[in-house]
Design a protein around this motif. Structure first.
Motif, mmCIF file in Angstrom:
data_model
loop_
_atom_site.group_PDB
_atom_site.id
_atom_site.type_symbol
_atom_site.label_atom_id
_atom_site.label_comp_id
_atom_site.label_asym_id
_atom_site.label_seq_id
_atom_site.Cartn_x
_atom_site.Cartn_y
_atom_site.Cartn_z
ATOM 1 N N PHE A 1 37.615 53.045 44.008
ATOM 2 C CA PHE A 1 37.832 52.127 42.899
ATOM 3 C C PHE A 1 36.492 51.490 42.534
ATOM 4 N N ILE A 2 36.146 51.561 41.263
ATOM 5 C CA ILE A 2 34.884 50.955 40.794
ATOM 6 C C ILE A 2 35.155 49.467 40.571
ATOM 7 N N ALA A 3 34.659 48.639 41.496
ATOM 8 C CA ALA A 3 35.011 47.212 41.473
ATOM 9 C C ALA A 3 34.297 46.483 40.334
ATOM 10 N N ALA A 4 34.898 45.382 39.914
ATOM 11 C CA ALA A 4 34.414 44.581 38.787
ATOM 12 C C ALA A 4 32.949 44.198 38.937
ATOM 13 N N MET A 5 32.159 44.449 37.915
ATOM 14 C CA MET A 5 30.770 43.976 37.946
ATOM 15 C C MET A 5 30.327 43.266 36.684
ATOM 16 N N THR A 6 30.513 43.876 35.526
ATOM 17 C CA THR A 6 29.771 43.276 34.422
ATOM 18 C C THR A 6 30.425 43.404 33.055
ATOM 19 N N GLY A 7 29.671 42.939 32.066
ATOM 20 C CA GLY A 7 30.126 42.821 30.685
ATOM 21 C C GLY A 7 29.868 41.392 30.223
ATOM 22 N N GLY A 8 29.892 41.190 28.908
ATOM 23 C CA GLY A 8 29.741 39.825 28.401
ATOM 24 C C GLY A 8 28.355 39.540 27.859
ATOM 25 N N HIS A 9 27.460 40.516 27.963
ATOM 26 C CA HIS A 9 26.136 40.409 27.364
ATOM 27 C C HIS A 9 25.864 41.801 26.783
ATOM 28 N N PRO A 10 25.296 41.867 25.578
ATOM 29 C CA PRO A 10 25.111 43.189 24.956
ATOM 30 C C PRO A 10 24.370 44.180 25.860
ATOM 31 N N ASP A 11 23.418 43.690 26.667
ATOM 32 C CA ASP A 11 22.651 44.595 27.533
ATOM 33 C C ASP A 11 23.467 45.167 28.693
ATOM 34 N N THR A 12 24.673 44.650 28.907
ATOM 35 C CA THR A 12 25.497 45.163 30.019
ATOM 36 C C THR A 12 26.368 46.333 29.568
ATOM 37 N N ALA A 13 26.426 46.587 28.266
ATOM 38 C CA ALA A 13 27.327 47.624 27.749
ATOM 39 C C ALA A 13 26.981 49.000 28.318
ATOM 40 N N GLU A 14 25.689 49.271 28.458
ATOM 41 C CA GLU A 14 25.283 50.600 28.936
ATOM 42 C C GLU A 14 25.712 50.815 30.398
ATOM 43 N N VAL A 15 25.595 49.779 31.228
ATOM 44 C CA VAL A 15 26.065 49.886 32.617
ATOM 45 C C VAL A 15 27.563 50.179 32.630
ATOM 46 N N ASN A 16 28.321 49.435 31.823
ATOM 47 C CA ASN A 16 29.762 49.661 31.780
ATOM 48 C C ASN A 16 30.095 51.046 31.238
ATOM 49 N N ARG A 17 29.296 51.534 30.292
ATOM 50 C CA ARG A 17 29.551 52.866 29.742
ATOM 51 C C ARG A 17 29.379 53.943 30.821
#
Ligand code: FNR
Length: 352
Positions: free
Chosen positions: A61-77
Motif C-alpha cells: 500500500f502506497i501510504a499517504a504522503m503529499t499534495g496541496g502544493h503545485p510542485d507535489t503533483a508530479e510526485v503524486n503522478r
C-alpha cells in the motif's frame, strides 16, 4: 521539482535529504518459520489480495504522503502511475489545504486521473473532521473520486508544531458520526506512533472499516518537526526542538501495534511504519495484517521518476515473493497463517 518554502515542500525536502527515521519496528523480533519443502512454484505465487471489497495486485500500500502544493503533483503522478500499473492501494496526503483552497485540488486529483483502477484513499486529519464534519469527508472523497477515506491521527506531530492543534476533544465522536453519515469506508491511521489495542477497540466500535497502525520504526515526525524548528531558529523553536528530541522514539513499534490491533480485529489491518522490504510486508501479514504500507521508501523513487518507481515496486514484490516461497505460502491467505517465532522485546511486550 523546485522546492519552495511551504510546509508541504519542507516535509518533502527534509524527508528526501535528511535521516528522519528513528526507533525500531521490532520486526527483527519476528522470524518467519523457514519451510525447507515449500511445495509451490515461486513464479506462480499469487500476490493478489482482497481489501474492502476490491482485489488488489499485491499487499503493498502506497501510504499517504503529499499534495496541496503545485510542485507535489508530479510526485503524486508517479506514485499513482505505479498504483495503476500494479493495481495497488494508494493514499494521498492531507487534503486540508485543498479543502480550504479548491485551486490546490489538482495536485490531488492527478492521482485518480493517473490511476483509474487503483484503490485510492483520501486523507483528512481527525481534528479537521471534528471541526467540519462529514461535509469535508464527502468533499475530500469527491475531489479524487476515492474508494475510501483515511482519517489521520498525528497528535505527536501537532505537539511539536508551533501552529499545531493540541485539542483532541471530540475526535472519536467525529469519527463515529462520519462512519454513520458516509457511504464509503473510513480507515483510521496513525502517522508513526502506533495504535494500541485500546484505541483500536474504540475505533472498531465507532464503525471504522480498517485500521492502519502507522507505528514506530520509520518516519519520525518528532525528528522532522524538530528539524523544521531548528531551521526557523526563533527563540521558542529551541524548546520545540528539545521536545522533539525527547520524543524521538515515543510510541508503539509497528510489529507490536499490528499484533495489538489484529487482536481486536473487526476489519482489515494495514501494517505501516518502518516497513522497508517485502520481507517486512510478509512479517506484517503473518502478524495479522492484510496490507503493508510504505511511505518514505517510495519518496526518492517517486522524485526520480516512473522507471525508478517501478524498479522499487518490482524489488519489493520480489522480496515478498521470496518470503512467501520460503514459508511455503502460495497466496496471501496462506501467508496470513504462516507460523512465526517471536523473540526479545516483542515477546516480552506481547506476553499477556
Ligand atoms: C507522511 N505521512 C502522512 N500521513 C497522513 O496521513 N497524511 C499526510 O499528509 C502525510 N504526509 C506525509 C509526508 C511524508 C513526506 C511522509 C514520509 C509521510 C505519514 C505516512 O503515511 C506513514 O504513516 C508514515 O510515514 C510511516 O511510514 P514510513 O514512512 O515509515 O514508511
Amino acid at each position: 521539482a523546485k522546492l519552495t518554502s511551504s510546509r508541504k515542500m519542507d516535509h518533502l525536502r527534509i524527508c528526501s535529504q535528511e535521516n528522519i527515521e528513528t526507533g525500531t519496528t521490532l520486526f527483527d523480533d519476528v522470524h518467519l518459520v523457514h519451510c525447507a519443502l515449500p511445495e509451490c512454484d515461486m513464479d506462480a505465487i499469487d500476490l493478489s489480495v482482497e481489501f474492502l471489497g476490491k482485489r488488489l495486485g499485491s499487499p503493498l500500500f502506497i501510504a499517504a504522503m503529499t499534495g496541496g502544493h503545485p510542485d507535489t503533483a508530479e510526485v503524486n503522478r508517479v506514485l499513482a502511475a505505479a498504483a495503476e500499473k500494479y493495481w495497488l492501494g494508494i493514499g494521498v496526503g492531507s487534503q486540508r489545504a485543498a479543502l480550504e483552497k479548491p485551486e490546490l485540488a489538482d495536485s490531488f486529483a492527478i492521482v485518480r486521473e493517473t490511476a483509474p483502477h487503483a484503490f485510492v484513499c483520501g486523507n483528512l486529519g481527525a481534528v479537521q473532521l471534528a471541526e467540519h464534519g462529514a461535509e469535508w469527508a464527502e468533499r475530500a472523497v469527491e475531489m479524487i473520486d476515492a474508494d475510501a477515506l483515511c482519517i489521520h491521527l498525528n497528535f505527536l506531530q501537532e505537539v511539536i508544531q508551533p501552529e499545531g492543534d493540541r485539542s483532541a476533544v471530540g475526535c472519536l465522536e467525529a469519527i463515529r458520526q462520519c462512519c454513520k453519515d458516509v457511504k464509503f469506508p473510513v480507515i483510521v491511521k496513525e502517522t508513526g506512533n502506533g495504535i494500541s489495542r485500546e484505541v483500536a477497540s474504540q475505533l472498531w466500535d465507532a464503525g471504522v472499516a480498517a485500521i492502519d497502525t502507522g507505528g514506530v520504526g520509520g518516519t519520525s515526525w518528532a525528528k522532522i518537526e524538530g528539524i523544521r524548528a531548528d531551521e526557523r531558529g526563533a527563540a521558542g523553536d529551541k524548546a520545540l526542538r528539545e521536545l522533539g528530541d525527547s520524543l524521538l522514539t515515543w510510541g508503539i513499534p509497528t510489529a507490536l501495534s499490528v499484533f495489538e490491533v489484529a487482536g481486536t480485529r473487526k476489519g482489515p489491518v494495514i501494517a505501516t511504519g518502518g516497513l522497508r522490504s517485502g520481507l517486512d510486508i510478509a512479517k506484517g501479514i503473518a502478524l495479522g495484517a492484510t496490507l503493508g504500507g510504505m511511505a518514505l521508501p517510495l519518496l526518492s523513487p517517486a522524485l526520480s521518476g516512473e522507471e525508478e518507481m517501478y524498479a522499487s515496486v518490482d524489488s519489493i514484490h520480489y522480496q515478498l515473493r521470496a518470503a512467501m516461497f520460503l514459508t511455503g505460502s502460495a497466496n496471501i491467505s496462506s501467508l496470513q497463517s504462516a507460523r512465526t517465532y517471536i523473540t526479545g522485546a516483542l515477546r516480552e511486550m506481547t506476553r499477556e
